[in-house]
Write a protein that holds these residues in place. Structure first.
Motif, mmCIF file in Angstrom:
data_model
loop_
_atom_site.group_PDB
_atom_site.id
_atom_site.type_symbol
_atom_site.label_atom_id
_atom_site.label_comp_id
_atom_site.label_asym_id
_atom_site.label_seq_id
_atom_site.Cartn_x
_atom_site.Cartn_y
_atom_site.Cartn_z
ATOM 1 N N ASN A 120 11.630 1.493 10.626
ATOM 2 C CA ASN A 120 12.910 0.790 10.473
ATOM 3 C C ASN A 120 13.177 0.599 8.985
ATOM 4 N N CYS A 121 14.231 -0.139 8.641
ATOM 5 C CA CYS A 121 14.565 -0.232 7.221
ATOM 6 C C CYS A 121 14.018 -1.504 6.575
ATOM 7 N N SER A 122 13.120 -2.208 7.254
ATOM 8 C CA SER A 122 12.514 -3.372 6.592
ATOM 9 C C SER A 122 11.494 -2.877 5.567
ATOM 10 N N GLU A 123 10.976 -3.815 4.777
ATOM 11 C CA GLU A 123 10.079 -3.417 3.694
ATOM 12 C C GLU A 123 8.920 -2.568 4.225
ATOM 13 N N ASN A 124 8.534 -1.569 3.465
ATOM 14 C CA ASN A 124 7.486 -0.636 3.882
ATOM 15 C C ASN A 124 7.768 0.032 5.217
ATOM 16 N N SER A 125 9.015 0.220 5.502
ATOM 17 C CA SER A 125 9.504 0.982 6.668
ATOM 18 C C SER A 125 8.970 0.468 7.997
ATOM 19 N N GLY A 126 8.546 -0.806 8.020
ATOM 20 C CA GLY A 126 8.040 -1.357 9.276
ATOM 21 C C GLY A 126 6.651 -0.856 9.627
ATOM 22 N N PHE A 127 6.027 -0.140 8.691
ATOM 23 C CA PHE A 127 4.692 0.416 8.958
ATOM 24 C C PHE A 127 3.603 -0.646 8.800
ATOM 25 N N THR A 128 3.765 -1.528 7.829
ATOM 26 C CA THR A 128 2.726 -2.537 7.575
ATOM 27 C C THR A 128 3.335 -3.790 6.967
ATOM 28 N N ASN A 129 2.666 -4.928 7.165
ATOM 29 C CA ASN A 129 3.043 -6.161 6.464
ATOM 30 C C ASN A 129 2.320 -6.259 5.138
ATOM 31 N N GLY A 130 1.366 -5.383 4.924
ATOM 32 C CA GLY A 130 0.564 -5.442 3.692
ATOM 33 C C GLY A 130 1.023 -4.362 2.722
ATOM 34 N N LYS A 131 0.076 -3.927 1.885
ATOM 35 C CA LYS A 131 0.393 -2.875 0.913
ATOM 36 C C LYS A 131 -0.062 -1.543 1.513
ATOM 37 N N PRO A 132 0.866 -0.625 1.752
ATOM 38 C CA PRO A 132 0.450 0.624 2.405
ATOM 39 C C PRO A 132 -0.534 1.418 1.540
ATOM 40 N N TRP A 133 -1.479 2.086 2.180
ATOM 41 C CA TRP A 133 -2.505 2.832 1.432
ATOM 42 C C TRP A 133 -1.885 3.962 0.624
ATOM 43 N N ILE A 134 -0.723 4.447 1.064
ATOM 44 C CA ILE A 134 0.023 5.462 0.313
ATOM 45 C C ILE A 134 1.478 5.017 0.331
ATOM 46 N N LYS A 135 2.184 5.277 -0.778
ATOM 47 C CA LYS A 135 3.571 4.798 -0.886
ATOM 48 C C LYS A 135 4.469 5.326 0.230
#
Ligand code: GLC
Ligand code: CA
Length: 553
Positions: A429-444
């Motif tokens: 989705n269009c939320s921060e980090n594309s909705g993939f994680t609430n943390g810092k993604p391992w790859i951008k």
């Protein structure tokens, strides 16, 4: 069901990048679990997971340090059991990636093997070779000129054993010694264990490399850029595959798909013709090389459409002739995003993705859809090498810059080719980090995510998602798209690929970004049943729009 692999529509998940459930920035099994309903809504019926086993991640899980466990980043065996139960309840089969050509150097087998010579029980689990002399600096000389697919020599000196070991990939991926029957039995038992745990099939990593050429001959200079061709198809390969079939696939009814770099369509039947009892199908690479220049994979060239069509047709025809079965793919975790390779016009990327969907779902064989492909995820172009993680990409950068290439030029190649193009987080989705994680993604995350994401795609009728959905449904309800004969139709129009399935299904794909009359291709007033451009479903049949695919019946 007998031969269920023929009606499988496979969706490939790269677990690190699919969905993170606990905010550590790494995708995991519970994350996948939470998206099974989405997969179900897409209509796929088989899920392939890239390696989920413990691994030091030198090659993101393709360096396995324990074949029977689950990497703690991904969860544990309980999470695995819950995921399999959920998949079963939704009627989705599961296939696992098996990396049987090599293990991690941190696997216990290698730890034992490196410290001891025969008769220690692990000493022959890997491929050891004494040096053949010393160079002027008194460094041991390796047995031959083989280069690792990831760059550098394929031999690494081990001080403890005072011998070299072979690693066709990274030096942390020592090749297992398939000549040793104990090694084979260990690996068969690994597969059986997963089959008993409910796995329905296996994707076999670089499986045609397991048998090595006798005597380790040098690679001729002409093949130095494509070393895998030289290592593949050793003298015992078919014997080993038959054994795998007999020991694992046949008793458990497991589906098998082999990854086989360097196998052309003429050799393919030897691996998957039915009566040979080896594999159900293989992943060929011919069609993935149509944009390689003379320097091989890191030398991007213009995409040769006509070559692409003729390779695909040739594989179709060969499999038909020899009773084999095709796997149909254009993307996976090792390939850059296909629409970015094929289509140079931004404004047609969605159409290009729809066309690819039509191709994969109407050719004869088992389609494999890679995560994000269904919404037209595209390549990224990070400006700093620091943002890349893939070992192959990093080695290529280091080796090229060391040998004098301009960093900007090397980055340009990486933008086009890096495997990380396929490994950016899934765009939900269009939320921060594309909705993939609430943390810092391992790859951008890819910057395309605010537009290109699953949530938008659901309501955007131009998204390829709808083409995938409709065609998956058509394929599952029309047996002609499974067993129906493939027959190419010669088209005089460049960039147009047309074929029949069975007697009456005509597929016309226009890869040209120009409006193309199709009158001379279609005689009769055929009825259009599907179009990747939904709004022209019932329109007149005189023109195919740029990047349009249609099915007539
Ligand atoms: C296969 C995998 C790739 C991996 C290599 C070594 O090609 O798909 O990701 O790096 O084998 O295991
Ligand atoms: Ca996680």
């Amino acid at each position: 069901m007998k031969d269920w692999f023929k009606s499988a529509v496979v969706y490939q998940v790269y677990p690190r990048s699919f969905m993170d459930s606990n905010g550590d920035g790494i995708g995991d099994l519970q994350g996948i679990h939470s998206k099974v309903d989405y997969l179900k809504s897409l209509g796929i019926n088989t899920l392939w997971l890239c390696p989920i086993y413990p691994s030091p991640n030198d090659d993101n899980g393709y360096d396995v340090s324990d074949y029977l466990g689950i990497h703690p980043d991904f969860g544990n065996l309980q999470d695995f059991a819950e995921l399999t139960a959920k998949l079963k309840s939704e009627g989705i089969r599961l296939i696992l990636d098996m990396v049987l050509n090599h293990s991690s150097d941190e696997h216990q087998w290698f730890q034992e093997s490196r410290t001891s010579k025969p008769p220690n029980s692990y000493s022959d689990y890997y491929i050891w070779h004494p040096s053949i002399g010393e160079d002027s600096t008194e460094k041991p000389i390796p047995p031959n000129n083989w280069t690792s697919i990831f760059g550098g020599s394929a031999w690494k000196w081990c001080q403890e054993r005072r011998e070299f070991y072979l690693h066709l990939f990274s030096e942390k991926q020592p090749d297992l010694n398939w000549e040793n029957p104990r090694v084979r039995e260990e690996l068969f038992e690994v597969c059986r264990t997963w089959a008993r745990r409910g796995v329905d099939g296996f994707r076999l990593d670089v499986i045609n490399l397991i048998s090595k050429k006798k005597g380790f001959p040098d690679v001729p200079d002409s093949l130095l850029h494509s070393p895998d061709q030289h290592y593949s198809c050793g003298p015992r390969i078919h014997e080993f595959l038959k054994e795998l079939h007999q020991e694992v696939f046949a008793p458990f009814g497991s589906m098998s798909v082999g990854e086989t770099p360097g196998i052309d369509s003429n050799l393919a039947a030897l691996y998957c013709a039915r009566e040979r009892s080896e594999l159900n199908m293989i992943f060929g690479f011919d069609h993935m090389c149509v944009d390689h220049g003379p320097g091989g994979i890191w030398d991007p060239a213009v995409f040769r459409f006509e070559q692409f069509f003729s390779i695909l047709s040739h594989w179709q025809e060969q499999m038909q002739r020899y009773g084999g079965w095709n796997s149909l793919y254009v993307e996976n975790h090792d390939q850059a995003r296909f629409i970015s390779r094929m289509c140079k016009q931004e404004e047609f990327l969605n159409e290009a993705a729809g066309l690819v969907a039509t191709l994969l779902l109407t050719l004869k064989g088992t389609p494999y859809i890679y995560q994000g492909q269904e919404i037209g995820m595209r390549n990224v172009a990070y400006q700093s090498i620091e943002d890349y993680h893939d070992i192959w990409t990093l080695n290529h950068y280091r080796d090229s810059v060391e040998s004098g290439d301009r960093p900007s030029e090397v980055l340009r190649r990486i933008h086009y080719r890096s495997r990380d193009n396929a490994r950016t987080p899934m765009q939900w989705n269009c939320s921060e980090n594309s909705g993939f994680t609430n943390g810092k993604p391992w790859i951008k995350v890819s910057p395309s995510y605010p537009d290109v994401n699953i949530e938008n795609a659901q309501t955007d009728l131009k998204s390829p998602l709808h083409v995938y959905r409709s065609l998956i449904e058509i394929k599952q309800n029309d047996p002609v798209f499974i067993e129906g004969k493939f027959q190419r139709l010669e088209s005089r129009l460049p960039g147009v690929f047309a074929y029949l399935r069975g007697e009456r299904r005509l597929i016309v794909l226009n890869f040209n970004a120009i409006q193309m009359p199709i009158g001379d291709l279609l005689g009769a007033n055929t009825k259009l049943v599907f179009s990747s451009q939904r709004d022209s479903c019932h329109g007149p049949l005189d023109k195919l729009q740029p990047y349009e695919g249609r099915i007539y019946s």
